[in-house]
Design a protein around this motif. Structure first.
Motif, PDB file in Angstrom:
ATOM      1  N   MET A 140       0.858  -1.285  -0.006  1.00  0.00           N
ATOM      2  CA  MET A 140      -0.056  -0.050   0.051  1.00  0.00           C
ATOM      3  C   MET A 140       1.052   1.311  -0.033  1.00  0.00           C
ATOM      4  SD  MET A 140      -2.843   0.997   2.689  1.00  0.00           S
ATOM      5  CE  MET A 140      -4.366   0.344   1.836  1.00  0.00           C
ATOM      6  N   THR A 141       0.577   2.254  -0.655  1.00  0.00           N
ATOM      7  CA  THR A 141       1.475   3.645  -0.830  1.00  0.00           C
ATOM      8  C   THR A 141       1.019   4.425   0.131  1.00  0.00           C
ATOM      9  OG1 THR A 141       1.235   3.262  -3.325  1.00  0.00           O
ATOM     10  CG2 THR A 141       1.880   5.410  -2.442  1.00  0.00           C
ATOM     11  N   LYS A 142       1.832   5.007   0.827  1.00  0.00           N
ATOM     12  CA  LYS A 142       1.567   6.038   1.964  1.00  0.00           C
ATOM     13  C   LYS A 142       1.295   7.329   1.224  1.00  0.00           C
ATOM     14  CE  LYS A 142       2.203   7.610   6.106  1.00  0.00           C
ATOM     15  NZ  LYS A 142       0.910   8.135   6.484  1.00  0.00           N
ATOM     16  N   ARG A 143       0.117   7.753   1.577  1.00  0.00           N
ATOM     17  CA  ARG A 143      -0.235   8.893   1.050  1.00  0.00           C
ATOM     18  C   ARG A 143      -0.326  10.171   2.024  1.00  0.00           C
ATOM     19  NH1 ARG A 143      -0.970   9.570  -4.334  1.00  0.00           N
ATOM     20  NH2 ARG A 143      -2.429   8.058  -5.475  1.00  0.00           N
ATOM     21  N   PRO A 144      -0.096  11.363   1.845  1.00  0.00           N
ATOM     22  CA  PRO A 144      -0.269  12.507   2.476  1.00  0.00           C
ATOM     23  C   PRO A 144      -1.582  12.868   2.941  1.00  0.00           C
ATOM     24  CG  PRO A 144       0.236  13.261   0.540  1.00  0.00           C
ATOM     25  CD  PRO A 144       0.353  11.767   0.304  1.00  0.00           C
ATOM     26  N   THR A 145      -1.751  13.254   4.282  1.00  0.00           N
ATOM     27  CA  THR A 145      -3.375  13.377   4.667  1.00  0.00           C
ATOM     28  C   THR A 145      -3.621  14.610   4.995  1.00  0.00           C
ATOM     29  OG1 THR A 145      -2.666  12.760   7.037  1.00  0.00           O
ATOM     30  CG2 THR A 145      -3.444  10.952   5.718  1.00  0.00           C
ATOM     31  N   GLY A 146      -4.723  15.125   5.327  1.00  0.00           N
ATOM     32  CA  GLY A 146      -4.994  16.575   5.856  1.00  0.00           C
ATOM     33  C   GLY A 146      -4.702  17.446   4.837  1.00  0.00           C
ATOM     34  N   ASP A 147      -4.092  18.427   5.449  1.00  0.00           N
ATOM     35  CA  ASP A 147      -3.679  19.865   4.713  1.00  0.00           C
ATOM     36  C   ASP A 147      -2.360  19.653   3.802  1.00  0.00           C
ATOM     37  OD1 ASP A 147      -2.324  19.928   6.828  1.00  0.00           O
ATOM     38  OD2 ASP A 147      -2.903  21.963   7.400  1.00  0.00           O
ATOM     39  N   GLN A 148      -1.817  18.471   3.781  1.00  0.00           N
ATOM     40  CA  GLN A 148      -0.308  18.521   3.222  1.00  0.00           C
ATOM     41  C   GLN A 148      -0.308  18.062   1.678  1.00  0.00           C
ATOM     42  OE1 GLN A 148       2.729  19.052   4.671  1.00  0.00           O
ATOM     43  NE2 GLN A 148       1.009  19.933   6.200  1.00  0.00           N
ATOM     44  N   LEU A 149       0.649  18.802   0.802  1.00  0.00           N
ATOM     45  CA  LEU A 149       0.565  18.159  -0.361  1.00  0.00           C
ATOM     46  C   LEU A 149       1.864  17.294  -0.452  1.00  0.00           C
ATOM     47  CD1 LEU A 149       0.921  21.659  -2.388  1.00  0.00           C
ATOM     48  CD2 LEU A 149      -0.780  19.927  -2.788  1.00  0.00           C
ATOM     49  N   ILE A 150       1.992  16.595  -1.684  1.00  0.00           N
ATOM     50  CA  ILE A 150       3.089  15.525  -1.767  1.00  0.00           C
ATOM     51  C   ILE A 150       4.395  16.370  -1.238  1.00  0.00           C
ATOM     52  CG2 ILE A 150       4.622  14.107  -3.412  1.00  0.00           C
ATOM     53  CD1 ILE A 150       1.764  13.633  -4.581  1.00  0.00           C
ATOM     54  N   ALA A 170      -2.344  13.945  -6.568  1.00  0.00           N
ATOM     55  CA  ALA A 170      -2.957  13.655  -7.950  1.00  0.00           C
ATOM     56  C   ALA A 170      -3.360  12.310  -7.906  1.00  0.00           C
ATOM     57  CB  ALA A 170      -1.882  14.041  -8.753  1.00  0.00           C
ATOM     58  N   VAL A 171      -4.583  11.871  -8.763  1.00  0.00           N
ATOM     59  CA  VAL A 171      -4.745  10.561  -8.945  1.00  0.00           C
ATOM     60  C   VAL A 171      -3.801   9.920  -9.567  1.00  0.00           C
ATOM     61  CG1 VAL A 171      -6.450   8.992 -10.465  1.00  0.00           C
ATOM     62  CG2 VAL A 171      -7.225  11.177  -9.212  1.00  0.00           C
ATOM     63  N   CYS A 172      -3.521   8.669  -9.264  1.00  0.00           N
ATOM     64  CA  CYS A 172      -2.270   7.799  -9.779  1.00  0.00           C
ATOM     65  C   CYS A 172      -2.879   6.524 -10.498  1.00  0.00           C
ATOM     66  CB  CYS A 172      -1.633   7.235  -8.680  1.00  0.00           C
ATOM     67  SG  CYS A 172      -0.183   6.303  -9.395  1.00  0.00           S
ATOM     68  N   GLU A 173      -3.362   6.667 -11.864  1.00  0.00           N
ATOM     69  CA  GLU A 173      -3.815   5.574 -12.649  1.00  0.00           C
ATOM     70  C   GLU A 173      -3.159   4.376 -12.738  1.00  0.00           C
ATOM     71  OE1 GLU A 173      -4.803   7.995 -16.357  1.00  0.00           O
ATOM     72  OE2 GLU A 173      -6.079   8.930 -15.492  1.00  0.00           O
ATOM     73  N   GLU A 174      -1.813   4.585 -12.513  1.00  0.00           N
ATOM     74  CA  GLU A 174      -0.988   3.302 -12.560  1.00  0.00           C
ATOM     75  C   GLU A 174      -1.380   2.426 -11.176  1.00  0.00           C
ATOM     76  OE1 GLU A 174       0.928   6.324 -12.185  1.00  0.00           O
ATOM     77  OE2 GLU A 174       0.521   6.616 -14.370  1.00  0.00           O
ATOM     78  N   LEU A 175      -1.901   2.840 -10.539  1.00  0.00           N
ATOM     79  CA  LEU A 175      -2.358   2.222  -9.142  1.00  0.00           C
ATOM     80  C   LEU A 175      -3.953   1.850  -9.224  1.00  0.00           C
ATOM     81  CD1 LEU A 175      -0.232   4.114  -6.273  1.00  0.00           C
ATOM     82  CD2 LEU A 175       0.111   1.796  -7.209  1.00  0.00           C
ATOM     83  N   GLY A 176      -4.593   2.226 -10.316  1.00  0.00           N
ATOM     84  CA  GLY A 176      -5.932   2.054 -10.393  1.00  0.00           C
ATOM     85  C   GLY A 176      -6.639   2.975  -9.918  1.00  0.00           C
TER      86      GLY A 176
END
Length: 70
Positions: free
Chosen positions: A1-11, A28-34
């Motif tokens: 599973m990919t760790k994504r930023p949460t709340g008010d943080q950008l990558i 951003a949506v990561c289409e490679e991950l479906g």
């Protein structure tokens, strides 16, 4: 599973201010991950989604029951 930023943080780690006027997703949506972005807003949930939410016994079953497309 990919760790994504949460709340008010950008990558990038910069703050992402909340706005009622402009959509500002945290990542951003990561289409490679479906991943898929559904830009349409539904005034009421689609019937297939409601059926799945009401009848699934747990999260695993819910995941299998949710429609692949809206």
């Amino acid at each position: 599973m990919t760790k994504r930023p949460t709340g008010d943080q950008l990558i990038s780690g910069r703050p992402l201010p909340f706005s009622l006027e402009t959509e500002r997703p945290a990542w951003a949506v990561c289409e490679e991950l479906g991943e898929t972005d559904y830009p349409a807003l539904h005034a009421t949930p689609p019937p297939a989604v409601l059926r799945a939410l009401r009848s699934a016994r747990d999260r695993t079953e819910l995941w299998r029951m949710l429609p692949a497309r809206l």
